[in-house]
Design a protein around this motif. Sequence first.
Motif, PDB file in Angstrom:
ATOM      1  N   ASP A  44      28.498  35.361  36.569  1.00 12.30           N
ATOM      2  CA  ASP A  44      29.398  36.447  36.159  1.00 12.30           C
ATOM      3  C   ASP A  44      30.840  36.146  36.560  1.00 12.30           C
ATOM      4  N   LEU A  45      31.033  35.555  37.732  1.00 10.28           N
ATOM      5  CA  LEU A  45      32.378  35.194  38.193  1.00 10.28           C
ATOM      6  C   LEU A  45      32.913  33.969  37.462  1.00 10.28           C
ATOM      7  N   GLY A  85      32.642  33.073  34.334  1.00 10.49           N
ATOM      8  CA  GLY A  85      33.282  33.439  33.074  1.00 10.49           C
ATOM      9  C   GLY A  85      34.702  33.907  33.277  1.00 10.49           C
ATOM     10  N   SER A  86      34.943  34.670  34.326  1.00  8.73           N
ATOM     11  CA  SER A  86      36.293  35.167  34.624  1.00  8.73           C
ATOM     12  C   SER A  86      37.238  34.022  34.964  1.00  8.73           C
ATOM     13  N   ILE A  87      36.760  33.057  35.724  1.00  7.32           N
ATOM     14  CA  ILE A  87      37.606  31.927  36.111  1.00  7.32           C
ATOM     15  C   ILE A  87      37.954  31.080  34.891  1.00  7.32           C
ATOM     16  N   TYR A  88      36.984  30.818  34.031  1.00 11.42           N
ATOM     17  CA  TYR A  88      37.258  30.027  32.838  1.00 11.42           C
ATOM     18  C   TYR A  88      38.192  30.777  31.881  1.00 11.42           C
ATOM     19  N   PHE A  89      38.049  32.080  31.790  1.00 13.25           N
ATOM     20  CA  PHE A  89      38.949  32.883  30.964  1.00 13.25           C
ATOM     21  C   PHE A  89      40.366  32.781  31.509  1.00 13.25           C
ATOM     22  N   MET A  90      40.509  32.875  32.832  1.00 11.35           N
ATOM     23  CA  MET A  90      41.823  32.787  33.461  1.00 11.35           C
ATOM     24  C   MET A  90      42.464  31.419  33.213  1.00 11.35           C
ATOM     25  N   GLN A 107      43.771  31.200  29.737  1.00  8.97           N
ATOM     26  CA  GLN A 107      44.995  31.975  29.577  1.00  8.97           C
ATOM     27  C   GLN A 107      46.203  31.232  30.140  1.00  8.97           C
TER      28      GLN A 107
END
Length: 157
Positions: free
Chosen positions: A121-122, A124-129, A132
């Motif tokens: 779950d974490l 995905g957030s890191i790869y999204f960041m 960006q």
Amino acid sequence: MIEQDCCHSFSSRYVDKLREHGNRLTKTRKLVANCLETIEGPFSTKDLHQSLINQGHENFDFATVYRNIQTLAQLELIHSIPKTGRYIKCNSKHSCLPKSVHVIYRCDRCESVNEEQLDQDLVGSIYFMTKQMNDNFEAKGVVLELSGQCSDCKTLS
């Protein structure tokens, strides 16, 4: 952190990764993988070489061990610990996952090292960041090294 073991031993993960990337499992690679099964904690190329010699494999030259270390690092089965010049086996039980984030905890005082893989779950957030921050780069893996004090050293302070 991830607990479940879906990929078994270090040796079996190594074999899977080699095949996945079109590499052969040679006798030398098998001996190196089996030797790494016995090594706990951070190790250097010299440590692995000496361990192979101690196990009766006197014919291993240092360059062969170094090349195997490089292959293991490229397959993300070991991680480099830059400030120490050593490596740590990836303890991820999920090397089958396409993207991962590994966190290396390094104690500045006693030099102990631990590695864990973040929960998906974490990740995905890191790869999204990262996407960006730089749209022209696609990250396939992240290794984050944190330095500080382990709980044992913290209680000594």
